[in-house]
Scaffold this motif. Sequence first.
Motif, PDB file in Angstrom:
ATOM      1  N   LYS A   5       1.928  -6.268   3.871  1.00 42.81           N
ATOM      2  CA  LYS A   5       2.008  -6.983   2.686  1.00 42.81           C
ATOM      3  C   LYS A   5       3.180  -7.080   1.861  1.00 42.81           C
ATOM      4  O   LYS A   5       3.447  -7.899   1.098  1.00 42.81           O
ATOM      5  CB  LYS A   5       0.726  -6.462   1.796  1.00 42.81           C
ATOM      6  N   HIS A   9       5.062 -10.184  -0.076  1.00 42.32           N
ATOM      7  CA  HIS A   9       5.473  -9.969  -1.558  1.00 42.32           C
ATOM      8  C   HIS A   9       6.874  -9.978  -2.086  1.00 42.32           C
ATOM      9  O   HIS A   9       7.096 -10.593  -3.087  1.00 42.32           O
ATOM     10  CB  HIS A   9       4.912  -8.563  -2.008  1.00 42.32           C
ATOM     11  N   ILE A  35       1.386  -4.162  -5.255  1.00 37.25           N
ATOM     12  CA  ILE A  35       0.749  -4.322  -3.959  1.00 37.25           C
ATOM     13  C   ILE A  35      -0.481  -3.459  -3.380  1.00 37.25           C
ATOM     14  O   ILE A  35      -1.445  -4.086  -2.806  1.00 37.25           O
ATOM     15  CB  ILE A  35       1.773  -4.307  -2.930  1.00 37.25           C
ATOM     16  N   LYS A  36      -0.461  -2.328  -3.861  1.00 37.39           N
ATOM     17  CA  LYS A  36      -1.498  -1.643  -3.739  1.00 37.39           C
ATOM     18  C   LYS A  36      -2.976  -2.015  -4.407  1.00 37.39           C
ATOM     19  O   LYS A  36      -3.907  -2.050  -3.584  1.00 37.39           O
ATOM     20  CB  LYS A  36      -1.113   0.000  -4.083  1.00 37.39           C
ATOM     21  N   GLN A  59      -3.401  -5.024  -5.083  1.00 39.80           N
ATOM     22  CA  GLN A  59      -3.988  -6.250  -4.255  1.00 39.80           C
ATOM     23  C   GLN A  59      -4.643  -5.813  -3.013  1.00 39.80           C
ATOM     24  O   GLN A  59      -5.710  -6.438  -2.884  1.00 39.80           O
ATOM     25  CB  GLN A  59      -2.676  -7.105  -3.844  1.00 39.80           C
ATOM     26  N   VAL A  60      -4.103  -4.669  -2.158  1.00 40.27           N
ATOM     27  CA  VAL A  60      -4.904  -4.413  -0.817  1.00 40.27           C
ATOM     28  C   VAL A  60      -6.254  -3.733  -1.136  1.00 40.27           C
ATOM     29  O   VAL A  60      -7.261  -4.061  -0.694  1.00 40.27           O
ATOM     30  CB  VAL A  60      -4.120  -3.370  -0.010  1.00 40.27           C
ATOM     31  N   LYS A  77      -6.128  -4.003   9.765  1.00 39.18           N
ATOM     32  CA  LYS A  77      -5.096  -3.442   8.985  1.00 39.18           C
ATOM     33  C   LYS A  77      -3.762  -3.533   9.472  1.00 39.18           C
ATOM     34  O   LYS A  77      -2.910  -3.853   8.724  1.00 39.18           O
ATOM     35  CB  LYS A  77      -5.527  -1.892   9.388  1.00 39.18           C
ATOM     36  N   ASP A  99      -0.990   1.710   4.943  1.00 35.56           N
ATOM     37  CA  ASP A  99      -2.184   0.615   4.447  1.00 35.56           C
ATOM     38  C   ASP A  99      -1.768  -0.694   4.170  1.00 35.56           C
ATOM     39  O   ASP A  99      -2.513  -1.614   4.166  1.00 35.56           O
ATOM     40  CB  ASP A  99      -3.089   1.424   3.743  1.00 35.56           C
ATOM     41  N   TYR A 100      -0.292  -0.731   3.657  1.00 34.39           N
ATOM     42  CA  TYR A 100      -0.260  -1.904   2.912  1.00 34.39           C
ATOM     43  C   TYR A 100       1.102  -2.560   3.528  1.00 34.39           C
ATOM     44  O   TYR A 100       1.917  -3.232   2.964  1.00 34.39           O
ATOM     45  CB  TYR A 100       0.047  -1.933   1.563  1.00 34.39           C
ATOM     46  N   LEU A 160      -4.039   5.001  -1.001  1.00 33.13           N
ATOM     47  CA  LEU A 160      -3.371   4.182  -0.142  1.00 33.13           C
ATOM     48  C   LEU A 160      -2.193   4.823   0.155  1.00 33.13           C
ATOM     49  O   LEU A 160      -1.449   5.286  -0.522  1.00 33.13           O
ATOM     50  CB  LEU A 160      -3.201   2.579  -0.458  1.00 33.13           C
ATOM     51  N   ALA A 220      -6.648   2.363  -4.680  1.00 30.62           N
ATOM     52  CA  ALA A 220      -5.212   2.108  -4.661  1.00 30.62           C
ATOM     53  C   ALA A 220      -4.325   3.086  -4.700  1.00 30.62           C
ATOM     54  O   ALA A 220      -3.411   3.498  -4.052  1.00 30.62           O
ATOM     55  CB  ALA A 220      -4.778   1.006  -5.843  1.00 30.62           C
TER      56      ALA A 220
END
Length: 527
Positions: free
Chosen positions: A338, A342, A306-307, A309-310, A423, A334-335, A330, A327
């Motif tokens: 998402k 996921h 995930i990190k 991807q962001v 964000k 931050d994610y 983060l 990544a």
Amino acid sequence: MKSLPFIDLVIVIAYLVGMVAVGIYFSRKNTSADQFTKASGSIPGWAIGISIYATFLSSNTFLGVPGKAFGSNWNSFVFSLSMPFAAWIATKYFIPFYRNSGAVSAYTHLEHRFGAWARTYAVICFLLTQLARMGSIFFGIALSLQALTGYPMSTIMIVVGICIVLYTVMGGMEAVIWTEVVQGVIKTVGALVILYLVVVGVDGGMSKIIEVGKVDDKFSLGTFAPDFTQASFWVVLFYGFFMNLNNFGMDQNYVQRYHTTSSIKEAASSVWLCVYLYLPVSLIFFLLGSCLYAYYQGHPELLQTIKMQVAAERLPGGTSAAITNLASTLTPADYGDKVMPHFMVNKVPVGLLGLIIAAIMSAAMSTISSGMNASATVFSVDIYQKYIKSNLSPKESLRLLYIATTVFGLLGMVTGIAMIGVKSVLDVWWMLSGIFAGGMLGLFLLGIISKNTKNTEALTATIIGILVIIWMTFSSQLPDEYASLRNPLHQNMIMVVGTLSIFLIGLILTRLKKQVPDQEEMVLDKE
């Protein structure tokens, strides 16, 4: 949606077709503007309650709340805790007022109290609020469906937007309400299904989730210190109270529903049903965020995916090393948005995935369709018929509502596309709604509570309140040499301070104006 398993694709298509079919079914009844906007006052209170609940339970709740809980804690749940206080005031004072006035627009009263400027100002604030709301919801649904389908977010917004426009334009308010009843059930079931799957996926179950949550302070409601510079318990409580008072008390989405019931009692019961439903269900979404946090703590390899991807989204075209380095910096905040998409992509089994997608789509469609209908009603009554053409035939009124509903749906879609890359969708919505709604609520309360306030005092208070809101919103952009002039309060206080500024300044000016004639009379008496 070719990347979806066939059975899930069938479920999603069936849902979309079903929503459009509802619009077609109710289109036979839409022979007048009254039917289109108020369903001729024939909807039972329980259906209105579920409808209002479904409007609250938007994709911002479905995706933003778990993301917020994952990235921080349960501080935002205090917003839900403020609902009963706002609901009590709305049912005791506002609903009887609207029902007795008979005006379908929530803003007609402002013109009677202060003049045409007040009505127009409130309408502009409402329409801007609706565009912000619809845009953030379009963005939320596209964010999740992009992860599930691989299609661009803008494409998803356009496809979903067309379906929403079709059933809202054809079916009117009655179609909106009955589809929201169905959508409210689908959304609740979808949330429970995801919660069950996450808990089952955590090694150790709920006891492990509670353990991880306690260690990382995931169940905190925020600091109880009287601190208004951060999102403390009190900041969110005050913001939630004023925002929910705005929703229940003067948001056209809700006021319009009060006219669709047969009595004041039915309208009031619908508000309380919404509160009774939303409080526990919103808690489920916060719990879901905490469960997802525990799940991904136990699966660091999935968290890294995930990190990455962001990071890749923030550095388009960046090198692998640069993306990896970003990544690593983060944080969960931050994610957070998402995480749930996921999980759905990787862990929801075939068949259930289609149901979850339908739940997410319904979370967006219910709120957007309500916003479209309410915006079209306000535009027709408060702008077009007031400033352009007042004597519309029944056919012209209905055609105007059709066109306005379509236009506002498209504008909401464009706003959502413009939000791509933000964000946190929940933070964006809270900020924009606070800016636009603060001044509107303050003026409305002044008109309802202070019977002696006249046009001059209200206009002066509104101008000062707008300046306060502008300063609180944009003073953070001032250069460092003017740092002392920056707003020190949290952004959620914009709604609170903006509302109180207009209301209290209006009261003070009214009091001062009353004292001047009293003093003049005393002088004349002495002479």
